[in-house]
Design a protein around this motif. Sequence first.
Motif, short mmCIF file in Angstrom:
data_model
loop_
_atom_site.label_atom_id
_atom_site.label_comp_id
_atom_site.label_asym_id
_atom_site.label_seq_id
_atom_site.Cartn_x
_atom_site.Cartn_y
_atom_site.Cartn_z
N ARG A 57 0.83 -1.21 0.00
CA ARG A 57 0.00 0.00 0.00
C ARG A 57 0.86 1.25 0.00
NH1 ARG A 57 -5.12 0.15 0.51
NH2 ARG A 57 -5.03 2.05 1.73
N GLY A 58 0.50 2.19 -0.87
CA GLY A 58 1.23 3.45 -0.97
C GLY A 58 0.54 4.60 -0.28
N VAL A 59 -0.66 4.34 0.27
CA VAL A 59 -1.44 5.38 0.94
C VAL A 59 -1.98 4.85 2.26
CG1 VAL A 59 -2.10 6.51 -1.23
CG2 VAL A 59 -3.56 4.73 -0.28
N GLU A 60 -2.39 5.77 3.12
CA GLU A 60 -3.05 5.39 4.37
C GLU A 60 -4.49 4.98 4.09
OE1 GLU A 60 -1.58 4.87 7.09
OE2 GLU A 60 0.29 5.92 6.77
N PRO A 61 -5.11 4.14 4.87
CA PRO A 61 -4.49 3.48 6.03
C PRO A 61 -3.61 2.31 5.57
CG PRO A 61 -6.75 2.73 5.81
CD PRO A 61 -6.52 3.76 4.73
N TRP A 62 -2.78 1.87 6.46
CA TRP A 62 -1.92 0.71 6.25
C TRP A 62 -0.81 0.95 5.22
CZ3 TRP A 62 -2.98 -2.26 10.21
CH2 TRP A 62 -4.27 -2.30 10.69
N ARG A 63 -0.38 2.22 5.04
CA ARG A 63 0.73 2.52 4.11
C ARG A 63 1.92 1.61 4.42
NH1 ARG A 63 2.38 7.43 1.50
NH2 ARG A 63 0.75 8.49 2.68
N ALA A 139 2.67 1.05 -3.79
CA ALA A 139 4.08 1.39 -3.83
C ALA A 139 4.88 0.30 -4.54
CB ALA A 139 4.61 1.58 -2.41
N ALA A 140 4.33 -0.94 -4.56
CA ALA A 140 5.00 -2.07 -5.21
C ALA A 140 3.98 -3.19 -5.43
CB ALA A 140 6.14 -2.59 -4.32
N VAL A 141 4.28 -4.05 -6.39
CA VAL A 141 3.49 -5.28 -6.60
C VAL A 141 4.47 -6.43 -6.67
CG1 VAL A 141 1.57 -4.17 -7.80
CG2 VAL A 141 3.47 -5.05 -9.12
N GLU A 142 4.02 -7.60 -6.20
CA GLU A 142 4.92 -8.75 -6.20
C GLU A 142 4.12 -10.04 -6.14
OE1 GLU A 142 8.28 -10.44 -3.15
OE2 GLU A 142 8.22 -8.28 -3.50
N TRP A 143 4.57 -11.04 -6.93
CA TRP A 143 4.00 -12.38 -6.82
C TRP A 143 4.62 -13.03 -5.59
CZ3 TRP A 143 -0.08 -13.86 -9.43
CH2 TRP A 143 -0.37 -13.25 -10.65
N VAL A 144 3.79 -13.57 -4.71
CA VAL A 144 4.25 -14.11 -3.44
C VAL A 144 3.72 -15.54 -3.29
CG1 VAL A 144 4.12 -13.83 -0.93
CG2 VAL A 144 4.26 -11.82 -2.41
N GLU A 150 1.23 -14.81 5.00
CA GLU A 150 1.01 -14.48 6.41
C GLU A 150 2.16 -13.68 6.99
OE1 GLU A 150 -0.98 -16.94 9.38
OE2 GLU A 150 -1.27 -18.37 7.73
N GLU A 151 3.38 -13.89 6.50
CA GLU A 151 4.54 -13.13 6.99
C GLU A 151 4.44 -11.67 6.59
OE1 GLU A 151 7.92 -15.03 5.28
OE2 GLU A 151 7.34 -16.99 6.08
N ARG A 152 3.79 -11.39 5.46
CA ARG A 152 3.74 -10.03 4.93
C ARG A 152 2.47 -9.27 5.30
NH1 ARG A 152 6.60 -9.34 -0.69
NH2 ARG A 152 8.38 -10.69 -0.34
N ALA A 153 1.34 -9.95 5.28
CA ALA A 153 0.05 -9.27 5.46
C ALA A 153 -0.27 -9.11 6.95
CB ALA A 153 -1.06 -10.04 4.76
N VAL A 154 -0.55 -7.89 7.37
CA VAL A 154 -0.87 -7.66 8.78
C VAL A 154 -2.37 -7.75 9.05
CG1 VAL A 154 1.15 -6.24 9.23
CG2 VAL A 154 -0.95 -5.15 8.48
N ARG A 155 -3.21 -7.58 8.05
CA ARG A 155 -4.65 -7.65 8.25
C ARG A 155 -5.09 -9.11 8.13
NH1 ARG A 155 -7.88 -2.99 6.36
NH2 ARG A 155 -9.11 -3.67 8.12
N PRO A 156 -5.82 -9.63 9.11
CA PRO A 156 -6.14 -11.05 9.16
C PRO A 156 -6.98 -11.58 8.00
CG PRO A 156 -7.13 -9.89 11.02
CD PRO A 156 -6.32 -8.90 10.28
N HIS A 157 -7.73 -10.72 7.33
CA HIS A 157 -8.55 -11.22 6.22
C HIS A 157 -7.73 -11.57 4.99
CE1 HIS A 157 -8.20 -7.04 4.88
NE2 HIS A 157 -8.53 -7.47 3.68
#
Length: 171
Positions: A57-63, A139-144, A150-157
């Motif tokens: 994310r490049g903007v708030e919330p969760w920038r 701000a960036a895109v990436e194939w994961v 789970e290591e990257r995403a902070v929001r549980p959904h």
Amino acid sequence: MIPEFCPRCGTELGERRVDGRRRKWCPACERPEFRNPVPVAGVSVVDGTGRVLLVRRGVEPWRGEWSTPAGHLEVEEEPRVAAARELREETGLAVDPADLVLLEVTQLEPVGEKHALSVGYAAAAADATGTPVAGSDAAAVEWVDREAVEERAVRPHVPRRVDAAVAALLD
């Protein structure tokens, strides 16, 4: 944000019990001011190996946090059309809204006083056109790999939706 004044007439709001809840009330209009969730829609794009496309994310919330492409519906948009638009805006990938697979509709964790009702879809990377590139809100895109989400995403959904998307498209 909790409103202090009536959006129709500008009168200062009071409170009253309506439908079993304390609600903001306009004494001039004689009606409650409802606080409803904002509709958002997003897409989990999955490739043939089970990787998912995430955006930073490049903007708030969760920038700065990683998530699946998503955003607010416009007034005239169906959720699947909004999800496809957000995907294109944030990643440069285009997908036909008719190709999206519905995963879930859920209330997300509030961000301050803002509540969102989120519609999640899945799309196969094979159904998308274009090359992933960070767009308007990213701000960036990436194939994961699925295991790394789970290591990257902070929001549980986010991990839950990625799991559902992989299951819907690859199982």
